[in-house]
Design a protein around this motif. Structure first.
Motif, PDB file in Angstrom:
ATOM      1  N   ARG A   1       0.896  -1.260   0.075  1.00 33.50           N
ATOM      2  CA  ARG A   1       0.024  -0.050   0.073  1.00 33.50           C
ATOM      3  C   ARG A   1       0.871   1.072   0.135  1.00 33.50           C
ATOM      4  NH1 ARG A   1      -3.901  -2.164   4.609  1.00 33.50           N
ATOM      5  NH2 ARG A   1      -4.699  -3.760   3.492  1.00 33.50           N
ATOM      6  N   CYS A   2       2.189   0.945  -0.274  1.00 31.39           N
ATOM      7  CA  CYS A   2       3.040   2.144  -0.453  1.00 31.39           C
ATOM      8  C   CYS A   2       2.736   3.170  -1.325  1.00 31.39           C
ATOM      9  CB  CYS A   2       4.380   1.788  -0.361  1.00 31.39           C
ATOM     10  SG  CYS A   2       5.816   3.166  -0.240  1.00 31.39           S
ATOM     11  N   VAL A   3       2.699   4.513  -0.898  1.00 35.03           N
ATOM     12  CA  VAL A   3       2.197   5.506  -2.076  1.00 35.03           C
ATOM     13  C   VAL A   3       3.287   5.966  -3.031  1.00 35.03           C
ATOM     14  CG1 VAL A   3       0.385   6.375  -0.771  1.00 35.03           C
ATOM     15  CG2 VAL A   3       2.806   7.360  -0.500  1.00 35.03           C
ATOM     16  N   LEU A   4       4.485   5.204  -2.488  1.00 41.28           N
ATOM     17  CA  LEU A   4       5.803   5.520  -3.544  1.00 41.28           C
ATOM     18  C   LEU A   4       6.126   4.818  -4.607  1.00 41.28           C
ATOM     19  CD1 LEU A   4       8.238   6.565  -0.839  1.00 41.28           C
ATOM     20  CD2 LEU A   4       6.803   8.203  -2.041  1.00 41.28           C
ATOM     21  N   THR A   5       5.065   3.464  -4.416  1.00 42.41           N
ATOM     22  CA  THR A   5       5.480   2.493  -5.506  1.00 42.41           C
ATOM     23  C   THR A   5       5.334   2.930  -6.949  1.00 42.41           C
ATOM     24  OG1 THR A   5       4.636   0.773  -3.900  1.00 42.41           O
ATOM     25  CG2 THR A   5       4.504   0.330  -6.149  1.00 42.41           C
ATOM     26  N   GLY A   6       6.525   2.548  -7.695  1.00 41.03           N
ATOM     27  CA  GLY A   6       6.469   2.931  -9.023  1.00 41.03           C
ATOM     28  C   GLY A   6       7.352   4.093  -9.271  1.00 41.03           C
ATOM     29  N   GLY A   7       7.571   5.057  -8.363  1.00 43.01           N
ATOM     30  CA  GLY A   7       8.407   6.326  -8.362  1.00 43.01           C
ATOM     31  C   GLY A   7       9.474   6.324  -7.208  1.00 43.01           C
ATOM     32  N   CYS A   8       9.947   5.148  -6.644  1.00 45.85           N
ATOM     33  CA  CYS A   8      11.087   5.126  -5.690  1.00 45.85           C
ATOM     34  C   CYS A   8      12.018   4.416  -5.916  1.00 45.85           C
ATOM     35  CB  CYS A   8      10.366   4.753  -4.195  1.00 45.85           C
ATOM     36  SG  CYS A   8      11.459   4.435  -2.868  1.00 45.85           S
ATOM     37  N   GLU A   9      13.441   5.067  -5.947  1.00 44.52           N
ATOM     38  CA  GLU A   9      14.589   4.536  -6.385  1.00 44.52           C
ATOM     39  C   GLU A   9      15.118   3.232  -5.180  1.00 44.52           C
ATOM     40  OE1 GLU A   9      17.857   3.664  -8.436  1.00 44.52           O
ATOM     41  OE2 GLU A   9      16.054   4.385  -9.091  1.00 44.52           O
ATOM     42  N   LEU A  10      14.589   3.533  -3.992  1.00 45.54           N
ATOM     43  CA  LEU A  10      14.853   2.551  -2.914  1.00 45.54           C
ATOM     44  C   LEU A  10      14.527   1.136  -3.476  1.00 45.54           C
ATOM     45  CD1 LEU A  10      15.827   2.130  -0.025  1.00 45.54           C
ATOM     46  CD2 LEU A  10      13.610   2.228   0.865  1.00 45.54           C
ATOM     47  N   ALA A  11      13.416   0.925  -3.859  1.00 40.73           N
ATOM     48  CA  ALA A  11      13.024  -0.266  -4.218  1.00 40.73           C
ATOM     49  C   ALA A  11      13.897  -0.836  -5.397  1.00 40.73           C
ATOM     50  CB  ALA A  11      11.599  -0.402  -4.924  1.00 40.73           C
ATOM     51  N   ALA A  12      14.244  -0.178  -6.169  1.00 40.44           N
ATOM     52  CA  ALA A  12      15.227  -0.609  -7.370  1.00 40.44           C
ATOM     53  C   ALA A  12      16.664  -0.897  -6.829  1.00 40.44           C
ATOM     54  CB  ALA A  12      15.580   0.522  -8.347  1.00 40.44           C
ATOM     55  N   VAL A  13      17.070  -0.042  -5.720  1.00 43.37           N
ATOM     56  CA  VAL A  13      18.530  -0.281  -4.862  1.00 43.37           C
ATOM     57  C   VAL A  13      18.254  -1.799  -4.324  1.00 43.37           C
ATOM     58  CG1 VAL A  13      20.120   0.611  -3.281  1.00 43.37           C
ATOM     59  CG2 VAL A  13      19.183   1.839  -5.241  1.00 43.37           C
ATOM     60  N   LEU A  14      17.250  -1.859  -3.460  1.00 48.33           N
ATOM     61  CA  LEU A  14      17.231  -2.973  -2.609  1.00 48.33           C
ATOM     62  C   LEU A  14      17.057  -4.201  -3.649  1.00 48.33           C
ATOM     63  CD1 LEU A  14      14.901  -1.747   0.082  1.00 48.33           C
ATOM     64  CD2 LEU A  14      17.593  -2.129   0.219  1.00 48.33           C
ATOM     65  N   ALA A  15      16.229  -4.206  -4.677  1.00 47.72           N
ATOM     66  CA  ALA A  15      16.052  -5.232  -5.484  1.00 47.72           C
ATOM     67  C   ALA A  15      17.507  -5.764  -6.226  1.00 47.72           C
ATOM     68  CB  ALA A  15      15.159  -4.899  -6.635  1.00 47.72           C
ATOM     69  N   ARG A  16      18.210  -4.770  -6.739  1.00 48.41           N
ATOM     70  CA  ARG A  16      19.510  -5.194  -6.973  1.00 48.41           C
ATOM     71  C   ARG A  16      20.434  -5.758  -6.118  1.00 48.41           C
ATOM     72  NH1 ARG A  16      18.611  -0.242  -9.773  1.00 48.41           N
ATOM     73  NH2 ARG A  16      20.164   0.846  -8.324  1.00 48.41           N
ATOM     74  N   ALA A  17      20.171  -5.074  -4.663  1.00 53.45           N
ATOM     75  CA  ALA A  17      21.164  -5.794  -3.558  1.00 53.45           C
ATOM     76  C   ALA A  17      20.678  -7.221  -3.299  1.00 53.45           C
ATOM     77  CB  ALA A  17      21.002  -4.955  -2.406  1.00 53.45           C
ATOM     78  N   MET A  18      19.514  -7.412  -3.417  1.00 53.80           N
ATOM     79  CA  MET A  18      18.835  -8.778  -3.192  1.00 53.80           C
ATOM     80  C   MET A  18      19.481  -9.627  -4.051  1.00 53.80           C
ATOM     81  SD  MET A  18      17.186 -10.531  -1.156  1.00 53.80           S
ATOM     82  CE  MET A  18      16.375  -9.470   0.056  1.00 53.80           C
ATOM     83  N   GLN A  19      19.312  -9.296  -5.591  1.00 54.31           N
ATOM     84  CA  GLN A  19      19.754 -10.400  -6.565  1.00 54.31           C
ATOM     85  C   GLN A  19      21.333 -10.339  -6.353  1.00 54.31           C
ATOM     86  OE1 GLN A  19      17.797 -11.538  -8.772  1.00 54.31           O
ATOM     87  NE2 GLN A  19      19.661 -12.767  -9.043  1.00 54.31           N
ATOM     88  N   ALA A  20      21.978  -9.457  -5.968  1.00 51.70           N
ATOM     89  CA  ALA A  20      23.554  -9.729  -5.798  1.00 51.70           C
ATOM     90  C   ALA A  20      23.729 -10.589  -4.734  1.00 51.70           C
ATOM     91  CB  ALA A  20      24.253  -8.274  -5.612  1.00 51.70           C
ATOM     92  N   PHE A  21      22.980 -10.595  -3.787  1.00 59.51           N
ATOM     93  CA  PHE A  21      23.219 -11.236  -2.250  1.00 59.51           C
ATOM     94  C   PHE A  21      22.891 -12.829  -2.779  1.00 59.51           C
ATOM     95  CE2 PHE A  21      20.460 -13.622   1.066  1.00 59.51           C
ATOM     96  CZ  PHE A  21      21.461 -13.862   1.643  1.00 59.51           C
ATOM     97  N   LEU A  22      21.657 -13.014  -3.653  1.00 55.53           N
ATOM     98  CA  LEU A  22      21.547 -14.517  -3.978  1.00 55.53           C
ATOM     99  C   LEU A  22      22.486 -14.925  -5.097  1.00 55.53           C
ATOM    100  CD1 LEU A  22      17.599 -14.084  -4.072  1.00 55.53           C
ATOM    101  CD2 LEU A  22      18.697 -15.585  -2.660  1.00 55.53           C
ATOM    102  N   ASP A  23      22.781 -14.043  -6.188  1.00 56.15           N
ATOM    103  CA  ASP A  23      23.886 -14.424  -6.999  1.00 56.15           C
ATOM    104  C   ASP A  23      25.169 -15.033  -6.127  1.00 56.15           C
ATOM    105  OD1 ASP A  23      22.125 -13.621  -8.937  1.00 56.15           O
ATOM    106  OD2 ASP A  23      23.120 -11.758  -9.563  1.00 56.15           O
ATOM    107  N   GLU A  24      25.501 -14.306  -5.212  1.00 57.90           N
ATOM    108  CA  GLU A  24      26.787 -14.587  -4.097  1.00 57.90           C
ATOM    109  C   GLU A  24      26.554 -16.039  -3.672  1.00 57.90           C
ATOM    110  OE1 GLU A  24      30.567 -14.423  -2.688  1.00 57.90           O
ATOM    111  OE2 GLU A  24      29.427 -13.434  -4.406  1.00 57.90           O
ATOM    112  N   LEU A  25      25.226 -15.981  -3.126  1.00 57.56           N
ATOM    113  CA  LEU A  25      24.856 -17.695  -2.465  1.00 57.56           C
ATOM    114  C   LEU A  25      24.827 -18.720  -3.682  1.00 57.56           C
ATOM    115  CD1 LEU A  25      22.005 -16.732  -0.224  1.00 57.56           C
ATOM    116  CD2 LEU A  25      24.705 -17.108   0.447  1.00 57.56           C
ATOM    117  N   ASP A  26      24.594 -18.222  -4.826  1.00 55.31           N
ATOM    118  CA  ASP A  26      24.459 -19.354  -6.117  1.00 55.31           C
ATOM    119  C   ASP A  26      25.893 -19.784  -6.311  1.00 55.31           C
ATOM    120  OD1 ASP A  26      21.622 -19.480  -6.301  1.00 55.31           O
ATOM    121  OD2 ASP A  26      21.650 -17.791  -7.586  1.00 55.31           O
ATOM    122  N   ARG A  27      26.777 -19.040  -6.073  1.00 60.34           N
ATOM    123  CA  ARG A  27      28.199 -19.287  -6.541  1.00 60.34           C
ATOM    124  C   ARG A  27      28.836 -20.439  -5.534  1.00 60.34           C
ATOM    125  NH1 ARG A  27      31.979 -14.950  -5.539  1.00 60.34           N
ATOM    126  NH2 ARG A  27      33.424 -16.205  -6.432  1.00 60.34           N
TER     127      ARG A  27
END
Length: 182
Positions: free
Chosen positions: A97-123
């Protein structure tokens, strides 16, 4: 991000099983070796059995063992399967219900960080981690260590103080401080 105790305990169980491939390991033995609740380990073992990674044998001489070679099981796969919620922020969740959804860079940064975390575990596989974990070889378990990995030292010694430091706010470099004061 903090992994749940369930995932922590599951990883510990899997690592022990990776080093004792020729025998059955019991929940009671693991509970004693790790000083973890028997009831918690029952839940962990049940889930690991349902996942297909662990074979469980009931009865007086029962226990559990890996159902596959430790090199076939990647940490990223395990964590993705065991963790039920990677929603670091509301917009990652189902009830967003976040009113910032779709216009917030935080989500993009956190999504990339989560992907980097999982990519590291996949190694890394369970075998890789067992290779760098000499403490697994000396756990007070009666089951003989049957899988002899090539022993290496952990890549970084992480004790509570080091873990806190890794998760704390980065210290500004001297160069950036010097640049600001000019």
């Amino acid at each position: 991000m903090r992994l749940t105790l369930f995932t922590d305990y599951s990883l510990r169980v899997l690592l022990v099983l990776a080093t004792r491939t020729e025998s059955l390991v019991t929940i009671a033995d693991l509970a004693k070796a790790f000083d973890i609740s028997h009831a918690h380990l029952m839940k962990v073992t049940h889930m690991l059995g349902k996942s297909g990674w662990v074979e469980t044998v009931r009865g007086r001489n029962g226990g559990m063992r890996l159902s596959m070679h430790p090199s076939k099981l990647k940490l990223g796969t395990i964590v993705r399967h065991l963790e039920t919620d990677f929603a670091l922020v509301e917009c990652f969740g189902e009830d967003n219900r976040c009113v910032l959804t779709g216009g917030c860079e935080l989500a993009a940064v956190l999504a990339r960080a989560m992907q980097a975390f999982l990519d590291e575990l996949d190694r890394y596989s369970l075998a890789d981690i067992a290779n760098g974990s000499p403490a697994l070889m000396v756990l007070p378990l009666w089951q003989e260590v049957t899988w002899q990995p090539r022993m290496t030292r952990p890549s970084i010694e992480v004790v509570p103080a080091v873990a806190q430091a890794l998760l704390s706010e980065p210290v500004p470099s001297k160069r950036r401080k010097a640049g600001r004061s000019e």
